[in-house]
Write a protein that holds these residues in place. Structure first.
Motif, short mmCIF file in Angstrom:
data_model
loop_
_atom_site.label_atom_id
_atom_site.label_comp_id
_atom_site.label_asym_id
_atom_site.label_seq_id
_atom_site.Cartn_x
_atom_site.Cartn_y
_atom_site.Cartn_z
N THR A 122 0.83 -1.26 0.10
CA THR A 122 0.12 -0.02 -0.24
C THR A 122 0.88 1.31 -0.01
O THR A 122 0.55 2.01 -0.95
CB THR A 122 -0.86 -0.09 1.13
N VAL A 123 1.78 1.03 0.93
CA VAL A 123 2.60 2.49 1.01
C VAL A 123 3.58 2.78 -0.23
O VAL A 123 3.57 3.55 -1.07
CB VAL A 123 3.54 2.36 2.23
N VAL A 147 5.25 -7.91 -8.15
CA VAL A 147 3.95 -7.84 -9.00
C VAL A 147 2.80 -7.06 -8.34
O VAL A 147 1.82 -6.75 -9.17
CB VAL A 147 3.31 -9.43 -9.04
N TYR A 148 2.84 -6.51 -7.40
CA TYR A 148 1.93 -5.88 -6.71
C TYR A 148 1.99 -4.43 -6.84
O TYR A 148 1.39 -3.53 -6.67
CB TYR A 148 1.81 -5.80 -5.10
N ALA A 202 -3.95 9.46 -4.31
CA ALA A 202 -3.28 8.52 -3.26
C ALA A 202 -4.17 7.71 -2.45
O ALA A 202 -4.07 6.78 -2.39
CB ALA A 202 -2.43 9.70 -2.25
N ILE A 203 -5.33 8.41 -2.35
CA ILE A 203 -6.40 7.58 -1.41
C ILE A 203 -7.01 6.72 -2.36
O ILE A 203 -7.21 5.38 -1.81
CB ILE A 203 -7.58 8.80 -1.08
N PHE A 204 -7.41 6.75 -3.49
CA PHE A 204 -8.06 5.76 -4.23
C PHE A 204 -6.98 4.64 -4.68
O PHE A 204 -7.30 3.39 -4.58
CB PHE A 204 -8.65 6.45 -5.77
N THR A 205 -5.85 5.03 -4.64
CA THR A 205 -4.86 4.06 -5.01
C THR A 205 -4.32 3.15 -3.65
O THR A 205 -4.45 1.96 -3.57
CB THR A 205 -3.31 4.54 -5.65
N ALA A 206 -4.40 3.79 -2.64
CA ALA A 206 -4.28 3.04 -1.49
C ALA A 206 -5.41 2.13 -1.03
O ALA A 206 -5.08 1.18 -0.59
CB ALA A 206 -3.98 4.13 -0.15
N THR A 256 -7.36 0.70 -3.25
CA THR A 256 -7.31 -0.24 -4.17
C THR A 256 -6.20 -1.36 -3.83
O THR A 256 -6.31 -2.61 -4.09
CB THR A 256 -7.01 -0.03 -5.53
N GLN A 257 -4.71 -0.82 -3.36
CA GLN A 257 -3.95 -1.75 -2.98
C GLN A 257 -4.24 -2.29 -1.80
O GLN A 257 -3.93 -3.52 -1.45
CB GLN A 257 -2.52 -0.69 -2.75
#
Length: 303
Positions: free
Chosen positions: A90-91, A151-152, A208-212, A214-215
């Motif tokens: 995530t980070v 891969v992540y 950042a928030i949407f990617t975080a 999702t991750q």
């Protein structure tokens, strides 16, 4: 002379207005209750003894409060590793996605960029069309990313949707700022780092928030591209235990763990894992909400 605003405040509400407002508020409250209560009940059961919860009758607060479910979850090596992998992806994934998205978007936002139309066409085409899971897997394997932590990170390093939003956002920034810095001798990377990005906080927060999220919630890539148990994520383990929880209620009642005096069940650990997975997003989101709203609206409408 009274203004129109003062006059509008004195307009009397009719009986129909009150009826409509009452129905709307009642419907909104009802929808809120039926959508929020299952999550609230999950929190209550997560803090209740698992074996005691199988007897039922718990609705609004724990009958036998305990933290054993969370202790069992965090003490389990599999869940501990999964939590660490999820935090790392995530980070790192969020930071890399924001970096590359802004870097590419800033270049494509320049209308004098050579072959800009060709690049934009590739971005738009890739956003609407994909080869499917099999070609995607072949690409991942050819890059030697299977059974790898990368891969992540690498496949999600550039998101085309966020790229389009960022391009539109950067194009709305006055060109005078970049031109004045360029006259003073600043290069493009310096302009991006010291001028563009500091005034693009809404955009950065939105990506950042949407990617975080999702991750943090992702399990799909873990299921298809990794067989190494050391790379399991929280999302994958949650999906696994949810599938295992399809047993009958009688089996759940008789299946208690041998720790904490036999008070922990698989369901109670599942609920604790769900709370651990959801809580960080719920705690972080309010701090980014005002940036997200402005980030999604700024740059979306051309003047």
């Amino acid at each position: 002379m009274k203004t129109s605003i003062e006059f509008s405040h004195k307009i009397k509400r009719t009986q129909e207005d009150w009826i409509i407002d009452t129905v709307v508020y009642a419907l909104a409250i009802f929808i809120f209750i039926i959508t929020f209560y299952p999550f609230f009940l999950s929190i209550v059961l997560a803090f209740n003894e698992g074996k005691d919860a199988t007897y039922g009758g718990i609705y609004f607060w724990p009958r036998k409060f305990t933290l054993d479910n969370f202790a069992e979850l965090l003490n389990d090596p599999a869940w501990g590793k999964a939590l660490l992998i999820t935090v790392l992806r995530t980070v790192l994934g969020t930071g890399i996605t924001v970096f590359f998205t802004c870097l590419v978007a800033y270049g494509l936002s320049a209308k004098n960029l050579i072959f800009r139309k060709f690049y934009m066409g590739m971005v738009i085409f890739s956003m609407y069309f994909s080869g499917g899971i099999i070609p995607y897997y072949m690409v991942i394997r050819s890059m030697h990313l299977t059974n790898s932590f990368l891969v992540y990170i690498i496949p999600s390093a550039l998101n085309t949707f966020f790229l389009i939003v960022a391009i539109s956002f950067f194009q709305d920034i006055p060109k005078d700022l970049a031109e004045s810095a360029s006259i003073d001798g600043a290069g493009e990377l310096t302009i991006l780092r010291k001028i563009i990005l500091p005034i693009s906080k809404p955009l950065l927060a939105t990506i950042a928030i949407f990617t975080a999220v999702t991750q943090w919630n992702s399990w799909y890539d873990c299921a298809f591209f990794t067989q190494n148990k050391a790379l399991r994520t929280m999302g994958y383990l949650l999906m696994s235990v949810i599938k295992k929880s399809s047993m009958s209620q009688s089996n759940m009642d008789s299946y208690a763990a041998s720790v904490a005096g036999g008070t922990i069940t698989t369901v109670s650990v599942q609920l604790a894992a769900m709370i651990v997975a959801v809580a960080p997003i719920l705690l972080i989101y309010p701090f980014f909400q005002r940036y997200i709203v402005s980030g999604l609206t700024l740059g979306s409408v051309k003047g």
